[in-house]
Scaffold this motif. Structure first.
Motif, PDB file in Angstrom:
ATOM      1  N   UNK A 175       0.820  -1.213   0.000  1.00 27.80           N
ATOM      2  CA  UNK A 175       0.000   0.000   0.000  1.00 27.80           C
ATOM      3  C   UNK A 175       0.850   1.258   0.000  1.00 27.80           C
ATOM      4  N   UNK A 176       0.263   2.353  -0.496  1.00 29.07           N
ATOM      5  CA  UNK A 176       0.918   3.645  -0.457  1.00 29.07           C
ATOM      6  C   UNK A 176       2.092   3.783  -1.392  1.00 29.07           C
ATOM      7  N   UNK A 177       1.964   3.244  -2.619  1.00 28.92           N
ATOM      8  CA  UNK A 177       3.009   3.384  -3.623  1.00 28.92           C
ATOM      9  C   UNK A 177       2.411   3.971  -4.899  1.00 28.92           C
ATOM     10  N   UNK A 178       3.053   3.743  -6.033  1.00 25.26           N
ATOM     11  CA  UNK A 178       2.553   4.243  -7.332  1.00 25.26           C
ATOM     12  C   UNK A 178       2.394   3.075  -8.303  1.00 25.26           C
ATOM     13  N   UNK A 179       1.957   1.947  -7.795  1.00 20.33           N
ATOM     14  CA  UNK A 179       1.830   0.740  -8.607  1.00 20.33           C
ATOM     15  C   UNK A 179       0.639   0.854  -9.560  1.00 20.33           C
ATOM     16  N   UNK A 180       0.800   0.306 -10.752  1.00 23.61           N
ATOM     17  CA  UNK A 180      -0.230   0.381 -11.790  1.00 23.61           C
ATOM     18  C   UNK A 180      -0.521  -1.017 -12.330  1.00 23.61           C
ATOM     19  N   UNK A 181      -1.422  -1.068 -13.320  1.00 17.83           N
ATOM     20  CA  UNK A 181      -1.779  -2.346 -13.923  1.00 17.83           C
ATOM     21  C   UNK A 181      -2.807  -3.094 -13.096  1.00 17.83           C
ATOM     22  N   UNK A 182      -3.078  -4.320 -13.510  1.00 23.42           N
ATOM     23  CA  UNK A 182      -4.073  -5.149 -12.832  1.00 23.42           C
ATOM     24  C   UNK A 182      -3.426  -5.991 -11.739  1.00 23.42           C
ATOM     25  N   UNK A 183      -4.253  -6.437 -10.807  1.00 20.97           N
ATOM     26  CA  UNK A 183      -3.781  -7.356  -9.775  1.00 20.97           C
ATOM     27  C   UNK A 183      -3.494  -8.695 -10.442  1.00 20.97           C
ATOM     28  N   UNK A 184      -2.264  -9.198 -10.357  1.00 16.03           N
ATOM     29  CA  UNK A 184      -1.945 -10.444 -11.083  1.00 16.03           C
ATOM     30  C   UNK A 184      -2.725 -11.634 -10.534  1.00 16.03           C
ATOM     31  N   UNK A 185      -3.323 -12.443 -11.413  1.00 14.88           N
ATOM     32  CA  UNK A 185      -4.061 -13.638 -10.971  1.00 14.88           C
ATOM     33  C   UNK A 185      -3.209 -14.613 -10.179  1.00 14.88           C
ATOM     34  N   UNK A 186      -1.875 -14.568 -10.401  1.00 13.13           N
ATOM     35  CA  UNK A 186      -0.990 -15.509  -9.715  1.00 13.13           C
ATOM     36  C   UNK A 186      -1.020 -15.340  -8.200  1.00 13.13           C
ATOM     37  N   UNK A 187      -1.448 -14.162  -7.703  1.00  7.53           N
ATOM     38  CA  UNK A 187      -1.536 -13.988  -6.254  1.00  7.53           C
ATOM     39  C   UNK A 187      -2.566 -14.928  -5.641  1.00  7.53           C
ATOM     40  N   UNK A 188      -3.436 -15.475  -6.486  1.00  7.86           N
ATOM     41  CA  UNK A 188      -4.402 -16.461  -6.002  1.00  7.86           C
ATOM     42  C   UNK A 188      -3.768 -17.760  -5.562  1.00  7.86           C
ATOM     43  N   UNK A 189      -2.470 -17.938  -5.848  1.00  8.01           N
ATOM     44  CA  UNK A 189      -1.761 -19.150  -5.416  1.00  8.01           C
ATOM     45  C   UNK A 189      -1.314 -19.081  -3.951  1.00  8.01           C
ATOM     46  N   UNK A 190      -1.427 -17.908  -3.345  1.00  6.88           N
ATOM     47  CA  UNK A 190      -0.930 -17.717  -1.980  1.00  6.88           C
ATOM     48  C   UNK A 190      -1.968 -18.215  -0.975  1.00  6.88           C
TER      49      UNK A 190
END
Length: 599
Positions: A175-190
């Motif tokens: 949180x609190x950065x300048x990140x762009x793009x979509x949330x990667x689906x691969x995070x669903x592996x966590x």
């Protein structure tokens, strides 16, 4: 006999001392041996850390100055912790202390060499403000990582999809950065992920379908992004979820009924989106809910009666929607824990403040734009109130003694009503920090509200657009005002030199009055001033050069006066738009045409 007992005790002490000393010596030797046996910092880890240090070009926190010498595990390297058995770095925690101001930061980028800390379990690099660039792809090598916290930096680019290759990760906060793009689906592996925070970035797109695998989640904060699409039904399967915050996105569709099965949920914040439809009637099933915020959506219908069943709810914000009358009949006997209520700006036509609200011991009441009429309400326990907003209604009277017994009131808004009163008859609470009375029919002099008896806690006064007359009072140096708005009244006289006593003032507006005289040079002593509006008065003379000292100024207006002479030739006055100085007698110099005799 006493002498004999004393001799016996002395004999026992002397006879026991050698064994005790011997044991102490053994303990010291054992400790020294253990320290000698503990392995020094693994050289590869030391090199990885120094690689990070090399990419930080400026460190005003002074943390990295301790990273010297061969042994990064000896306790001298601030923020670095090792496993004493192996000498491998297991924790890297670099946080800007909370009590340090914005002048403390690290400037640079995240080095890919941190991905070589193969035994790292916790990485926290937060609050450094100026660590920029992308999140290194090499972080996917940190397969033992349980916590990855990179909050409040200046990181850019996409979230690397290979972060989904960290099987033990329990906490992920970017949180609190300048990140762009979509949330990667691969995070669903966590599948072990419990805390997910991607708030305050510029992420776009919908929720990945793969998120349905994150059944261990306890906390989700995706607020202040640009996420779109519907809130997925599968979120109702996160049985351990206690915290769901999706505020300030572009989410659409209806509130899923499945969310009403999250019986452990303590906060549900879906405000500032584009949600439509009604609140599900099953909302009352959320027995653990303490905070419910649905502010600024397009929700319709009536508030469901089941909402009164929420025994732990203390903060209810349903403002800025399209909810309609009547309020549920169950509310007077429900919501026993309620402290803060906001029903502002819906389609309610309440007429008067409901009795159950007037008799509750509430700390915050917001009923702006609820079509309230007549006399201001009489609260049964006024000493419990800290914040009150009854603006944008049709109240006509009752303000003179309204604040009596509101001993803990800090903020009050009664603006845009039809209140008639001599302003000098209004008694303000001693602890009040902000009062907004703009757009009423108040008259009289300001001398009682702004005097040497005014509370030192008062920081903001807006009494604009009334019928206040008389002169601007002299200002005491005991005042701590930050905002003073006296615009659109009938004030006469001049700006007093004592205006310089308002050393903390950030915003001053005295436009649309009948103020004459010259602009005092002492105005230039208000070094924190960011907004200055003196327009549409009868001010004469020139704009004093002393105003050039106000380096924080971002907006100013001197238009429609009788000013003459050269505009102060320095920033920001010579780069304000020409309209700032329009309709005066003879102002000249940048941004206007040059003065006569000057090229």
């Amino acid at each position: 006999m006493q002498i004999l007992m004393w001799v016996l005790k002395l004999f026992l002490i002397v006879s026991l001392q050698p064994p005790i000393l011997a044991q102490a010596q053994k303990d010291v030797q054992a400790t020294a041996a253990a320290e000698a046996a503990a392995p020094a910092c693994f050289e590869g880890d030391r090199v990885a850390l120094l690689g990070f240090k090399a990419r930080i070009f400026r460190d005003t926190t002074d943390i990295l100055s301790s990273w010297t010498g061969k042994d990064c595990c000896g306790g001298g390297w601030e923020g670095v912790e090792c496993d004493p058995a192996t000498g491998r770095v297991i924790r890297l925690i670099l946080q800007r202390p909370v009590d340090q101001g914005l002048s403390n930061f690290m400037k640079g980028i995240l080095s890919p060499t941190l991905g070589n800390l193969h035994f790292l379990e916790v990485m926290v690099i937060s609050g450094m403000k100026r660590i920029a660039g992308p999140i290194p792809q090499s972080f996917s090598n940190l397969t033992r990582l349980t916590q990855l916290i990179l909050e409040d930096n200046f990181l850019q680019g996409d979230i690397p999809s290979n972060l989904g290759h960290l099987p033990l990760l329990q906490t992920l906060s970017l949180s609190g950065n300048r990140l762009t793009g979509q949330i990667p689906p691969a995070l669903g592996n966590l599948r072990n992920l419990q805390q997910l925070s991607l708030a305050r970035n510029s992420l776009t797109g919908p929720f990945p379908i793969s998120f349905k695998n994150l059944i261990s989640l306890q906390s989700i904060d995706l607020s202040y992004n640009l996420l779109s699409g519907n809130i997925p039904d599968f979120m109702g399967q996160f049985r351990n979820l206690t915290y769901l915050v999706l505020t300030s996105n572009q989410l659409s569709g209806q509130i899923p009924i499945s969310l009403c099965s999250l019986i452990k949920l303590s906060e549900l914040s879906l405000g500032h989106n584009r949600l439509v439809g009604k609140i599900p009637p099953q909302i009352g099933n959320l027995k653990s809910l303490a905070i419910l915020s649905l502010v600024s959506n397009q929700l319709i219908g009536q508030i469901p009666e089941s909402i009164a069943q929420m025994q732990n709810l203390w903060n209810l914000n349903l403002s800025r929607n399209l909810f309609a009358d009547p309020l549920p009949n169950t509310l007077p006997s429900g919501l026993p824990s309620l402290l803060s209520l906001d029903l502002s700006y819906n389609n309610f036509d309440l007429g008067t403040v409901p009795q159950w609200i007037r008799t509750r011991e509430l700390s915050s009441i917001y009923l702006a734009g609820c079509k309230l009429r007549g006399t201001l309400p009489n609260f049964t326990t006024p000493d419990s109130l800290s914040s009150l907003d009854l603006s944008d209604n049709y109240f006509t009277e009752g303000i003179s003694n309204f604040f009596t017994r509101m001993t803990t009131l800090e903020q009050a808004k009664l603006s845009n009503n039809q209140l008639k009163s001599d302003v000098s008859a209004i008694k303000l609470p001693d602890g009040l920090s902000s009062i907004d009375l703009h757009s009423n029919q108040l008259y009289g002099s300001l001398s009682s509200i702004l005097s040497n008896k005014t509370s030192k806690f008062l920081e903001a006064v807006d009494i604009s657009n009334n019928q206040i007359s008389g002169t601007i009072p002299e200002f005491s140096n005991s005042l701590n005002l930050k905002v003073l708005n006296m615009a659109s009244n009938k004030l006469t006289g001049y700006i007093p030199n004592s205006i310089s006593n308002l050393a903390k003032l950030e915003r001053l507006d005295i436009s649309r009055n009948q103020i004459g005289g010259t602009i005092p040079t002492s105005l230039g002593l208000l070094l924190k001033l960011q907004w200055l509006d003196l327009s549409i008065n009868t001010l004469s003379g020139k704009i004093p050069d002393s105003l050039l000292q106000i380096q924080a100024l971002r907006h100013a207006s001197f238009r429609a006066n009788r000013l003459c002479g050269e505009i102060p030739q320095g920033r920001p006055f010579n780069i304000f738009p020409p309209v700032t100085y329009a309709h005066n007698l003879c102002l000249c110099g940048r941004p206007l045409p040059p003065c006569k005799g000057k090229k």
